[in-house]
Design a protein around this motif. Structure first.
Motif, short mmCIF file in Angstrom:
data_model
loop_
_atom_site.label_atom_id
_atom_site.label_comp_id
_atom_site.label_asym_id
_atom_site.label_seq_id
_atom_site.Cartn_x
_atom_site.Cartn_y
_atom_site.Cartn_z
N CYS A 33 0.81 -1.24 -0.05
CA CYS A 33 0.04 -0.11 -0.05
C CYS A 33 0.96 1.22 -0.01
CB CYS A 33 -1.06 0.18 1.17
SG CYS A 33 -1.98 1.49 1.43
N MET A 37 1.28 4.09 -2.85
CA MET A 37 0.86 5.32 -2.82
C MET A 37 2.21 6.40 -2.91
SD MET A 37 -1.83 5.00 0.32
CE MET A 37 -2.24 6.69 0.31
N LEU A 38 3.33 6.05 -2.61
CA LEU A 38 4.50 7.01 -2.88
C LEU A 38 4.73 7.09 -4.56
CD1 LEU A 38 6.96 5.45 -0.38
CD2 LEU A 38 6.00 7.63 -0.11
N GLY A 40 2.45 6.92 -6.65
CA GLY A 40 1.40 7.92 -7.01
C GLY A 40 1.77 9.32 -6.58
N ALA A 41 2.35 9.27 -5.46
CA ALA A 41 2.60 10.88 -4.85
C ALA A 41 3.69 11.45 -5.68
CB ALA A 41 3.09 10.75 -3.53
N GLY A 59 -1.77 10.62 -11.01
CA GLY A 59 -1.24 10.35 -9.65
C GLY A 59 -2.11 10.33 -8.55
N ILE A 60 -3.00 10.92 -8.43
CA ILE A 60 -4.24 10.74 -7.27
C ILE A 60 -4.80 9.39 -7.29
CG2 ILE A 60 -6.02 11.83 -6.32
CD1 ILE A 60 -3.64 13.73 -5.92
N MET A 63 -2.84 6.83 -6.11
CA MET A 63 -2.70 6.61 -4.55
C MET A 63 -4.01 6.02 -4.36
SD MET A 63 -0.80 10.01 -3.28
CE MET A 63 -1.82 11.24 -4.36
N GLY A 66 -3.80 2.38 -4.57
CA GLY A 66 -2.89 1.62 -3.49
C GLY A 66 -3.68 1.58 -2.13
N LEU A 67 -4.57 2.37 -1.84
CA LEU A 67 -5.35 2.09 -0.69
C LEU A 67 -6.35 1.02 -0.99
CD1 LEU A 67 -6.77 5.67 0.33
CD2 LEU A 67 -5.26 4.19 1.78
#
Length: 90
Positions: A33, A37-38, A40-41, A59-60, A63, A66-67
């Motif tokens: 996760c 998310m990294l 995506g950030a 990118g958002i 993230m 990722g969740l």
């Protein structure tokens, strides 16, 4: 305001000690996760600098994915204390 006093023993018993395991999420689900998310950030940050709205939204979206991946892996048994991570003696 209350005029009652709390003794040191009562205050210590109310607080968690340092010996208690707080569970930092050290599991494949948590690591996956966080890594997704990294990424995506990073994509969203680069897109923000180059002023590209579609890439920023992408990118958002990564993230959020990722969740969802972390949640799905936890439900599949790869979270902290999950069934896939327990040692069954083999």
């Amino acid at each position: 305001m209350s005029k009652t006093t709390v003794s040191a023993n009562q205050a210590e018993s109310a607080m968690a000690s340092h010996a208690d395991a707080i569970g930092h999420g050290n599991s494949p689900a948590a690591w996956t996760c966080v890594i997704v998310m990294l990424v995506g950030a990073l994509v969203a940050s680069i897109a923000f600098v180059i002023a590209s709205t579609p890439i920023f939204i992408g990118g958002i979206a990564v993230m959020v994915i990722g969740l969802i991946v972390g949640w799905a892996m936890r439900k599949a048994g790869y979270g902290v204390g999950g069934s896939k991570l327990q040692n069954n003696g083999h």
